[in-house]
Design a protein around this motif. Structure first.
Motif, PDB file in Angstrom:
ATOM      1  N   ASP A  97       0.828  -1.200   0.000  1.00  0.00           N
ATOM      2  CA  ASP A  97       0.000   0.000   0.000  1.00  0.00           C
ATOM      3  C   ASP A  97       0.869   1.260   0.000  1.00  0.00           C
ATOM      4  OD1 ASP A  97      -2.787   0.968   0.118  1.00  0.00           O
ATOM      5  OD2 ASP A  97      -2.114   1.908   1.972  1.00  0.00           O
ATOM      6  N   LYS A  98       1.969   1.251   0.754  1.00  0.00           N
ATOM      7  CA  LYS A  98       2.865   2.404   0.789  1.00  0.00           C
ATOM      8  C   LYS A  98       3.605   2.554  -0.534  1.00  0.00           C
ATOM      9  CE  LYS A  98       6.416   4.723   3.505  1.00  0.00           C
ATOM     10  NZ  LYS A  98       7.244   4.709   4.739  1.00  0.00           N
ATOM     11  N   VAL A  99       3.988   1.437  -1.140  1.00  0.00           N
ATOM     12  CA  VAL A  99       4.650   1.483  -2.458  1.00  0.00           C
ATOM     13  C   VAL A  99       3.713   2.111  -3.482  1.00  0.00           C
ATOM     14  CG1 VAL A  99       5.543   0.085  -4.361  1.00  0.00           C
ATOM     15  CG2 VAL A  99       6.174  -0.471  -2.004  1.00  0.00           C
ATOM     16  N   LEU A 100       2.455   1.647  -3.506  1.00  0.00           N
ATOM     17  CA  LEU A 100       1.484   2.166  -4.468  1.00  0.00           C
ATOM     18  C   LEU A 100       1.223   3.650  -4.227  1.00  0.00           C
ATOM     19  CD1 LEU A 100      -0.581   1.741  -6.732  1.00  0.00           C
ATOM     20  CD2 LEU A 100      -2.229   1.032  -4.978  1.00  0.00           C
ATOM     21  N   ASP A 101       1.060   4.030  -2.974  1.00  0.00           N
ATOM     22  CA  ASP A 101       0.791   5.430  -2.647  1.00  0.00           C
ATOM     23  C   ASP A 101       1.949   6.323  -3.115  1.00  0.00           C
ATOM     24  OD1 ASP A 101      -0.872   7.483  -1.110  1.00  0.00           O
ATOM     25  OD2 ASP A 101       1.090   7.700  -0.155  1.00  0.00           O
ATOM     26  N   THR A 102       3.180   5.849  -2.974  1.00  0.00           N
ATOM     27  CA  THR A 102       4.342   6.635  -3.399  1.00  0.00           C
ATOM     28  C   THR A 102       4.363   6.801  -4.913  1.00  0.00           C
ATOM     29  OG1 THR A 102       5.621   5.851  -1.504  1.00  0.00           O
ATOM     30  CG2 THR A 102       6.865   6.770  -3.360  1.00  0.00           C
ATOM     31  N   LEU A 103       4.029   5.743  -5.653  1.00  0.00           N
ATOM     32  CA  LEU A 103       4.037   5.823  -7.117  1.00  0.00           C
ATOM     33  C   LEU A 103       2.923   6.718  -7.651  1.00  0.00           C
ATOM     34  CD1 LEU A 103       4.763   2.111  -8.125  1.00  0.00           C
ATOM     35  CD2 LEU A 103       6.376   3.998  -7.881  1.00  0.00           C
ATOM     36  N   VAL A 104       1.840   6.850  -6.878  1.00  0.00           N
ATOM     37  CA  VAL A 104       0.703   7.656  -7.323  1.00  0.00           C
ATOM     38  C   VAL A 104       0.772   9.082  -6.782  1.00  0.00           C
ATOM     39  CG1 VAL A 104      -1.809   7.911  -7.187  1.00  0.00           C
ATOM     40  CG2 VAL A 104      -0.804   5.667  -7.643  1.00  0.00           C
ATOM     41  N   ASN A 105       1.097   9.218  -5.519  1.00  0.00           N
ATOM     42  CA  ASN A 105       1.020  10.529  -4.863  1.00  0.00           C
ATOM     43  C   ASN A 105       2.367  11.096  -4.430  1.00  0.00           C
ATOM     44  OD1 ASN A 105      -1.902  10.533  -4.879  1.00  0.00           O
ATOM     45  ND2 ASN A 105      -1.796   8.988  -3.260  1.00  0.00           N
ATOM     46  N   GLY A 106       3.416  10.290  -4.485  1.00  0.00           N
ATOM     47  CA  GLY A 106       4.722  10.744  -4.027  1.00  0.00           C
ATOM     48  C   GLY A 106       5.435  11.614  -5.043  1.00  0.00           C
ATOM     49  N   GLN A 107       6.551  12.161  -4.626  1.00  0.00           N
ATOM     50  CA  GLN A 107       7.362  13.017  -5.489  1.00  0.00           C
ATOM     51  C   GLN A 107       8.502  12.188  -6.069  1.00  0.00           C
ATOM     52  OE1 GLN A 107       6.724  16.072  -6.334  1.00  0.00           O
ATOM     53  NE2 GLN A 107       8.592  16.696  -7.345  1.00  0.00           N
TER      54      GLN A 107
END
Length: 345
Positions: A97-107
């Motif tokens: 979930d953290k990996v996906l969130d970073t690819l979608v919302n991260g910088q």
């Protein structure tokens, strides 16, 4: 009846057990990182990459434990089409979930952009603007700035021809401003000097006169043929014409002089216009500067043209190989054949 009820009971138990097993598997996937303790890893997402490709690459690099389940997670969140392009700093100790969130919302740490061969500076500027890496107007100012040109040893009025085609991973500054555009353009010109070192005779930067001739000729060769094997021959044609004092008569130079407003239809009036400084139908010699960013094969052809007696060439078909001629009579025959081939399409 009792047998039927027992069968229904068994089915319900199996369904409950199966649901519980699926729930446990989902819970295990969502809460268990690939490694403990984890380690940092950089991960690249190419522009336009599909979810299944990204998921497979994540699994291969040990950043998620299951590519298929990662895909299910992205679709459940309705994020399958929201993956950003760029290079990301991830960790094998993160949950999916953290990996996906970073690819979608991260910088992203770095942003990936591919600059193809044959683009003009304004096409490159638009490409960089669309990628969110520089504003077009800032890029224009930088590549025409005398201080920038002097710093990078560019002997023309713009950095046209020195914006090396390549795939770049670039940092995005805190703001899209002149400094960001300068950093991006500088990276491209640095790349030009680094890559072309293998092409210059003796591996040394050429004298100013040779540099001007070779980069201008390379840009014309790049636009004239996409067939790499033909490029030394095309360069040889132009070298022969220059030595004989003939006009180059290269359509791509005229088109470049018309600028971004060119509508794709080259007219006779435009070929006859002497006011266009890039009109090699009207002005002798090479045009005043490069007309695009070129690849190393075009530059190598300009540095060492093929020795022959050809003075003319015309395409067999649009975008294909060319017919080379030593005299105007044979060239006119080849032109007529080209027109016939076009009519048959």
């Amino acid at each position: 009846m009792k047998t039927f009820l027992r069968l229904v009971g068994v089915i319900l138990l199996l369904a409950v057990a199966g649901g519980g097993w699926l729930a446990w598997e989902a819970h295990t996937f969502l809460t268990t990182p690939p490694a403990t303790p984890g380690k940092e890893a950089f991960f690249d997402v190419a522009p336009g990459a599909r979810l299944d490709q990204v998921a497979a690459n994540l699994a291969r690099e040990g950043l998620v434990t299951d590519a298929r389940r990662f895909g299910y997670l992205a679709r459940y969140k309705k994020w399958e089409n929201r993956l950003q392009a760029g290079r990301f700093a991830l960790n094998t100790g993160w949950t999916p979930d953290k990996v996906l969130d970073t690819l979608v919302n991260g910088q992203p740490v770095l942003f990936r952009v591919t600059v193809p061969e044959g683009l003009t500076w304004w096409q490159t500027g638009r490409l960089l603007e669309e990628a969110g890496l520089a504003r077009f107007e800032d890029f224009r100012k930088v590549i025409m700035d005398p201080d920038f040109l002097r710093h990078y040893g560019i002997p023309f009025a713009t950095a046209e021809g020195f914006l090396m085609p390549d795939t770049y991973l670039l940092k995005k500054g805190d703001a899209l401003d002149l400094a960001q555009a300068r950093a991006v353009a500088g990276r491209m010109v640095d790349n030009f000097w680094r890559k072309t070192a293998a092409v210059w005779p003796g591996g040394k930067k050429p004298a100013a006169a040779d540099l001007k001739t070779w980069v201008v000729l390379a840009s014309v060769v790049e636009k004239e043929t996409a067939v790499e094997a033909e490029r030394p021959r095309v360069a040889g044609v132009y070298q022969n014409r220059l030595q004989k004092g003939m006009l180059l008569q290269a359509d791509p130079t005229v088109i470049y002089g018309l600028g971004p407003a060119f509508d794709g239809n080259l007219r006779r009036s435009q070929l006859d216009d002497p006011a266009n400084p890039y009109n090699t139908y009207q002005r002798p010699g090479l045009p005043p500067g490069p007309i695009c960013s070129f690849g190393l094969t075009a530059l190598a052809a300009a540095v060492q043209p093929e020795a022959h007696n050809y003075l003319y060439f015309v395409a067999k078909t649009d975008g294909g190989e060319h017919v080379f001629s030593t005299n105007l009579n044979d060239h006119n025959k080849a032109v007529r054949q080209y027109l016939q081939n076009r009519r048959k399409r």
